[in-house]
Scaffold this motif. Structure first.
Motif, PDB file in Angstrom:
ATOM      1  N   PHE A 225      61.309 -31.917  55.829  1.00 47.10           N
ATOM      2  CA  PHE A 225      62.553 -31.269  55.621  1.00 47.10           C
ATOM      3  C   PHE A 225      62.486 -31.838  53.965  1.00 47.10           C
ATOM      4  CE2 PHE A 225      63.671 -31.518  60.234  1.00 47.10           C
ATOM      5  CZ  PHE A 225      64.094 -30.937  60.152  1.00 47.10           C
ATOM      6  N   LYS A 226      62.935 -31.374  53.439  1.00 45.20           N
ATOM      7  CA  LYS A 226      63.124 -32.440  52.196  1.00 45.20           C
ATOM      8  C   LYS A 226      62.717 -33.416  52.086  1.00 45.20           C
ATOM      9  CE  LYS A 226      65.740 -33.371  48.491  1.00 45.20           C
ATOM     10  NZ  LYS A 226      67.293 -33.496  48.024  1.00 45.20           N
ATOM     11  N   LYS A 227      61.798 -33.453  51.058  1.00 39.40           N
ATOM     12  CA  LYS A 227      60.342 -35.136  50.525  1.00 39.40           C
ATOM     13  C   LYS A 227      62.139 -35.713  50.689  1.00 39.40           C
ATOM     14  CE  LYS A 227      57.351 -36.981  47.528  1.00 39.40           C
ATOM     15  NZ  LYS A 227      56.490 -36.586  46.407  1.00 39.40           N
ATOM     16  N   ALA A 228      61.651 -37.486  51.198  1.00 41.30           N
ATOM     17  CA  ALA A 228      62.334 -38.457  51.100  1.00 41.30           C
ATOM     18  C   ALA A 228      61.975 -38.751  49.756  1.00 41.30           C
ATOM     19  CB  ALA A 228      61.903 -39.092  52.361  1.00 41.30           C
ATOM     20  N   PRO A 229      63.389 -39.661  49.355  1.00 41.89           N
ATOM     21  CA  PRO A 229      62.358 -40.803  48.374  1.00 41.89           C
ATOM     22  C   PRO A 229      61.544 -41.275  47.980  1.00 41.89           C
ATOM     23  CG  PRO A 229      64.566 -41.753  49.472  1.00 41.89           C
ATOM     24  CD  PRO A 229      64.075 -40.036  50.082  1.00 41.89           C
ATOM     25  N   SER A 230      60.674 -41.965  47.048  1.00 42.78           N
ATOM     26  CA  SER A 230      59.174 -42.326  46.492  1.00 42.78           C
ATOM     27  C   SER A 230      59.622 -43.956  47.101  1.00 42.78           C
ATOM     28  CB  SER A 230      58.296 -41.395  45.367  1.00 42.78           C
ATOM     29  OG  SER A 230      59.632 -42.034  44.696  1.00 42.78           O
ATOM     30  N   ARG A 231      60.208 -43.591  46.918  1.00 42.11           N
ATOM     31  CA  ARG A 231      61.394 -45.128  45.857  1.00 42.11           C
ATOM     32  C   ARG A 231      62.693 -45.221  46.858  1.00 42.11           C
ATOM     33  NH1 ARG A 231      64.101 -45.609  40.194  1.00 42.11           N
ATOM     34  NH2 ARG A 231      64.494 -43.781  40.535  1.00 42.11           N
ATOM     35  N   VAL A 232      62.932 -46.669  47.412  1.00 43.34           N
ATOM     36  CA  VAL A 232      64.114 -47.215  48.094  1.00 43.34           C
ATOM     37  C   VAL A 232      64.770 -48.057  47.169  1.00 43.34           C
ATOM     38  CG1 VAL A 232      64.981 -47.668  49.995  1.00 43.34           C
ATOM     39  CG2 VAL A 232      63.085 -45.925  50.271  1.00 43.34           C
ATOM     40  N   ILE A 233      65.874 -48.575  47.080  1.00 38.68           N
ATOM     41  CA  ILE A 233      66.556 -49.495  45.984  1.00 38.68           C
ATOM     42  C   ILE A 233      67.512 -49.201  47.265  1.00 38.68           C
ATOM     43  CG2 ILE A 233      67.721 -50.041  44.688  1.00 38.68           C
ATOM     44  CD1 ILE A 233      66.164 -48.108  42.598  1.00 38.68           C
ATOM     45  N   SER A 234      68.071 -51.022  47.710  1.00 39.24           N
ATOM     46  CA  SER A 234      68.934 -51.050  48.825  1.00 39.24           C
ATOM     47  C   SER A 234      70.432 -51.550  47.859  1.00 39.24           C
ATOM     48  CB  SER A 234      68.156 -52.706  48.991  1.00 39.24           C
ATOM     49  OG  SER A 234      68.417 -53.303  48.415  1.00 39.24           O
ATOM     50  N   ILE A 235      71.035 -51.625  49.103  1.00 36.09           N
ATOM     51  CA  ILE A 235      71.942 -51.936  47.696  1.00 36.09           C
ATOM     52  C   ILE A 235      72.291 -53.374  47.270  1.00 36.09           C
ATOM     53  CG2 ILE A 235      73.563 -53.625  49.855  1.00 36.09           C
ATOM     54  CD1 ILE A 235      75.635 -50.726  47.789  1.00 36.09           C
ATOM     55  N   SER A 236      71.682 -53.774  47.669  1.00 35.21           N
ATOM     56  CA  SER A 236      71.572 -55.471  46.803  1.00 35.21           C
ATOM     57  C   SER A 236      70.990 -55.818  45.721  1.00 35.21           C
ATOM     58  CB  SER A 236      71.031 -57.263  48.031  1.00 35.21           C
ATOM     59  OG  SER A 236      69.461 -56.868  48.008  1.00 35.21           O
ATOM     60  N   GLN A 237      70.151 -54.587  45.617  1.00 34.47           N
ATOM     61  CA  GLN A 237      69.119 -54.257  44.442  1.00 34.47           C
ATOM     62  C   GLN A 237      69.928 -53.708  43.356  1.00 34.47           C
ATOM     63  OE1 GLN A 237      65.604 -52.518  45.906  1.00 34.47           O
ATOM     64  NE2 GLN A 237      64.301 -54.284  45.592  1.00 34.47           N
ATOM     65  N   MET A 238      71.401 -52.241  44.012  1.00 35.08           N
ATOM     66  CA  MET A 238      71.822 -52.210  43.108  1.00 35.08           C
ATOM     67  C   MET A 238      72.365 -52.616  42.328  1.00 35.08           C
ATOM     68  SD  MET A 238      72.525 -48.772  45.643  1.00 35.08           S
ATOM     69  CE  MET A 238      71.464 -47.927  46.240  1.00 35.08           C
ATOM     70  N   ASN A 239      73.249 -53.597  43.016  1.00 34.38           N
ATOM     71  CA  ASN A 239      73.800 -54.867  42.526  1.00 34.38           C
ATOM     72  C   ASN A 239      73.215 -55.712  41.584  1.00 34.38           C
ATOM     73  OD1 ASN A 239      76.046 -54.790  44.262  1.00 34.38           O
ATOM     74  ND2 ASN A 239      75.231 -56.035  46.015  1.00 34.38           N
ATOM     75  N   GLU A 240      71.933 -55.007  41.343  1.00 39.02           N
ATOM     76  CA  GLU A 240      71.200 -56.059  40.198  1.00 39.02           C
ATOM     77  C   GLU A 240      71.381 -55.494  38.893  1.00 39.02           C
ATOM     78  OE1 GLU A 240      69.120 -59.154  38.504  1.00 39.02           O
ATOM     79  OE2 GLU A 240      70.964 -59.454  39.598  1.00 39.02           O
ATOM     80  N   LEU A 241      70.698 -54.213  39.830  1.00 39.45           N
ATOM     81  CA  LEU A 241      70.863 -53.287  38.577  1.00 39.45           C
ATOM     82  C   LEU A 241      72.278 -53.112  37.795  1.00 39.45           C
ATOM     83  CD1 LEU A 241      69.192 -50.558  40.134  1.00 39.45           C
ATOM     84  CD2 LEU A 241      68.111 -51.413  38.441  1.00 39.45           C
ATOM     85  N   LEU A 242      73.467 -53.344  37.779  1.00 40.74           N
ATOM     86  CA  LEU A 242      74.567 -53.280  37.753  1.00 40.74           C
ATOM     87  C   LEU A 242      75.318 -54.294  36.271  1.00 40.74           C
ATOM     88  CD1 LEU A 242      77.645 -51.749  37.107  1.00 40.74           C
ATOM     89  CD2 LEU A 242      78.058 -53.480  39.145  1.00 40.74           C
ATOM     90  N   ARG A 243      74.299 -55.658  37.112  1.00 41.79           N
ATOM     91  CA  ARG A 243      74.791 -56.380  36.349  1.00 41.79           C
ATOM     92  C   ARG A 243      73.770 -56.219  35.175  1.00 41.79           C
ATOM     93  NH1 ARG A 243      72.088 -61.266  35.071  1.00 41.79           N
ATOM     94  NH2 ARG A 243      70.084 -60.960  36.695  1.00 41.79           N
ATOM     95  N   GLN A 244      72.444 -56.160  35.207  1.00 42.86           N
ATOM     96  CA  GLN A 244      71.272 -56.578  33.886  1.00 42.86           C
ATOM     97  C   GLN A 244      72.034 -54.724  33.136  1.00 42.86           C
ATOM     98  OE1 GLN A 244      67.617 -56.687  34.927  1.00 42.86           O
ATOM     99  NE2 GLN A 244      67.893 -57.915  36.686  1.00 42.86           N
ATOM    100  N   ASN A 245      71.966 -53.901  33.700  1.00 42.65           N
ATOM    101  CA  ASN A 245      72.383 -52.685  33.126  1.00 42.65           C
ATOM    102  C   ASN A 245      73.592 -53.012  31.530  1.00 42.65           C
ATOM    103  OD1 ASN A 245      70.676 -51.263  34.106  1.00 42.65           O
ATOM    104  ND2 ASN A 245      71.548 -49.544  34.879  1.00 42.65           N
ATOM    105  N   ARG A 246      74.604 -53.926  32.620  1.00 42.09           N
ATOM    106  CA  ARG A 246      75.423 -54.000  30.955  1.00 42.09           C
ATOM    107  C   ARG A 246      75.390 -54.808  30.386  1.00 42.09           C
ATOM    108  NH1 ARG A 246      80.301 -53.406  34.616  1.00 42.09           N
ATOM    109  NH2 ARG A 246      80.421 -51.442  34.950  1.00 42.09           N
ATOM    110  N   ALA A 247      74.192 -55.555  30.608  1.00 41.64           N
ATOM    111  CA  ALA A 247      74.002 -57.058  30.002  1.00 41.64           C
ATOM    112  C   ALA A 247      72.689 -56.107  29.034  1.00 41.64           C
ATOM    113  CB  ALA A 247      73.106 -57.939  30.568  1.00 41.64           C
TER     114      ALA A 247
END
Length: 632
Positions: A225-247
């Motif tokens: 089927f359609k190719k799976a993502p080459s990288r996987v970002i967990s929900i905890s890493q998304m939380n960190e991305l949100l914090r860092q992107n704001r700054a």
């Protein structure tokens, strides 16, 4: 003697010629490999799929974030393939997609709008012009005092058509639009619905039989089927991305207006929000910070003004679809355009600018069936932005950072690339892999509305004590995840009610009854990361189990999804039952309670109600824009 002298002269001449040739080759090689300005790597590119400076031509660059490596989403092929069953080969389709991606890349390179990017205390002025706008000092000064009102200098319908796209016939789309958009469909959530009307069944070589380890089974199925993502970002890493992107970044307007100071005041108020106690409406455990959310919502109600562009012709603009799985964009458009509290006709007092387009109607109107190309859809939206940038000064003041769209079709991330990447994009297809920017963009809930007259029909669920089923899923096998889910769990365990399409019953009674009788409702991705099952689980008070790598859940900036939902990585599908059984009963009961509390944020009302879905979408756009602001 003469002969020896001549020999030496010839040798020296050959040596001289060799040195001259080597020097010339070195000069040519230096010029060839030297990086011109258009190819220099930006040192100020943002981790979260946004770069405000020119990008290098390589499509495989990655950026480091803490101990994670994030590939640059903007350089990947736009969105996913159209979900059609055709006789064309995958190789042919991939070639067309690559060409389409290159076209989109050209648009992105032209998206360097006129504003200042602040990063880690420094500032970088980007050049780049939007359409006919100029960046001269005189023009900027003129714009400060000549912001156009709604009716001024706008273009009429025929001019819009010239600026945007070739003339097309809208006859078949405008008549009875809701039935047309959902023709020959039944609910995907009932298991008999194809998300794209031309999507096909499983490949003929698909088989659920087989043996071997769980990892090898999952790997084999994914390849079909359609190719799976080459990288996987967990929900905890998304939380960190949100914090860092704001700054990391903010957008400073080319010239100041009073609304900028108002938003800076709002930001200060939100950051210093007083604590709340015993609030019966705002239930603190479901939010990241309940005090900040409540104060931000109050300020939005008191302050926010939105200017809506009147340019653009129906059906692509100003015509909402109110039923089906794309209804979120239509309901928001309808309620926004008829709102008297937030809408202003004076752009000088607007904090936000809304572009009222329908991604679904753009696809229905312009997509050439079986063409496997969305280039004309992307071009159409690019031309529209070019037009409003040339005819109004609002866009150029911020490079589009205070503009927003709400779009629910799978292809919306592709349609809103280029210049529109600077906008706040409320997208149902909230996938990091296709350019969703955490902290700027908003994850739009995908809601399947069965009745435009009564969008709240049949909403309720059983208490925890009356939910004997551990987990439930039923549906068509879109994408690569659902076949894996059925491979491991269909008819394997009496507590795991995992099915393909259910037999159709009036009102989807079987499906709804399963949801009301299950503790956990499995919400796997389909063709794309988003699914209406997440909101349906909340409707029927069933704890959602989200199996969709790199999906950003709705209102991620304010809701604490881990407090009322379960996230399972796609690779962990073989361990699904053990993961659910590991959740203590008291924890499940509390999650069930929180699902009931968060339900108010996912309901459409014909007349908007406090904290409902309309207000939550608008609030997340407002909230993300407020936190982009920095003092001048």
């Amino acid at each position: 003697m003469d002969r020896g002298f001549r020999f030496l002269c010839q040798a020296e001449a050959r040596r001289l010629l060799f040195l001259m040739g080597a020097t010339a080759a070195l000069v040519i090689a230096t010029q060839y490999f030297e990086f011109p300005s258009s190819r220099v790597l930006s040192l100020f590119s943002i981790d979260n799929n946004i770069s405000f400076l020119p990008r290098a031509s390589s499509s495989s660059k990655s950026e480091m974030l803490g101990n994670m490596t994030l590939s640059n989403g903007l350089n990947s092929t736009i969105a996913s393939a159209p979900h059609e069953t055709t006789d064309s080969s995958e190789a042919s389709f991939a070639k067309k997609q690559t060409a389409e991606g290159n076209k989109s890349k050209e648009m992105e390179d032209s998206a360097k709008s006129n504003y200042v990017l602040e990063s880690n205390g420094g500032s970088v002025n980007t050049s780049g012009v939007v359409s006919n706008a100029t960046t001269s000092k005189d023009h900027v000064e003129q714009n400060k005092t000549s912001i156009l009102a709604t009716g001024e200098n706008s273009v009429n319908g025929s001019d819009v058509k010239k600026a945007m796209a070739p003339e097309i016939s809208f006859t078949n789309v405008t008549e009875d639009i809701a039935p047309a958009s959902e023709k020959n469909r039944s609910s995907d959530t009932a298991g008999t619905f194809n998300k794209e009307e031309n999507s096909g069944p499983l490949p003929s070589n698909y088989s659920v039989s087989g043996s071997g380890s769980s990892a090898s089974k999952a790997s084999t199925l994914k390849k079909k089927f359609k190719k799976a993502p080459s990288r996987v970002i967990s929900i905890s890493q998304m939380n960190e991305l949100l914090r860092q992107n704001r700054a990391l970044f903010s957008v400073r307007p080319l010239w100041p207006l009073e609304v900028d100071q108002q938003m800076l005041f709002a930001k200060s108020q939100i950051e210093n929000a007083p604590g709340i106690r015993n609030d019966t409406i705002v239930y603190a455990p479901i939010y990241r910070n309940a005090s900040m959310f409540k104060r931000s919502y109050e300020l939005m109600e008191d302050m926010l003004k939105v200017f809506i562009y009147q340019d653009g012709e129906k059906p692509i603009f100003h015509q909402p679809i109110l039923e089906g799985i794309y209804a979120s964009e239509g309901w928001f458009m309808k309620l926004m355009q008829t709102n008297k509290k937030f809408v202003t006709k004076d752009p000088r007092e607007a904090h936000l600018f809304y572009i009222p387009y329908s991604s679904r109607l753009l696809e229905l109107t312009l997509y050439v069936r079986k063409s496997h190309s969305r280039t004309n859809l992307i071009e159409y939206m690019k031309n529209y932005v070019d037009m409003i940038a040339a005819n109004y000064s609002f866009w150029n003041r911020t490079g589009g950072a205070d503009h927003f769209v709400a779009a629910c079709h799978d292809w919306a991330p592709a349609e809103t690339r280029g210049l529109m990447l600077n906008c706040i994009r409320a997208l149902c297809n909230a996938d990091i892999d296709v350019g969703f920017s955490i902290g700027k963009d908003v994850s739009l809930p995908e809601t399947y509305v069965k009745s435009a007259q009564n969008p709240l029909k049949n909403l309720e669920g059983n208490p925890p004590s009356q939910r004997p089923i551990l987990a439930f899923f039923a549906g068509n096998l879109h994408g690569y995840v659902r076949p894996i889910l059925l491979e491991y769990w269909e008819n394997k365990d009496p507590n795991m009610k995992i099915f393909g399409p259910l037999p159709h019953v009036k009102g989807n009674a079987n499906y709804i009854q399963y949801m009301k009788s299950s503790k956990y409702c499995i919400c796997p991705r389909g063709h794309e990361v988003n699914s209406p099952r997440i909101v349906e689980s909340i409707f029927y008070e069933c704890v959602p189990v989200i199996i969709s790598d790199n999906y950003i859940p709705p209102f991620f900036e304010v809701l604490d999804w881990e407090s009322f939902a379960v996230f399972v990585l796609e690779k962990d599908i073989p361990h699904l039952k053990s993961i659910l059984l590991s959740i203590p009963e008291e924890r499940y009961v509390e999650m069930h309670k929180r699902v009931k509390k968060v339900q108010q944020h996912f309901l459409w009302h014909s007349e908007p109600a406090k904290y409902d879905l309309f207000h939550m979408i608008l609030h997340s756009v407002w909230y993300n824009r407020v936190f982009q602001m920095r003092p001048a």
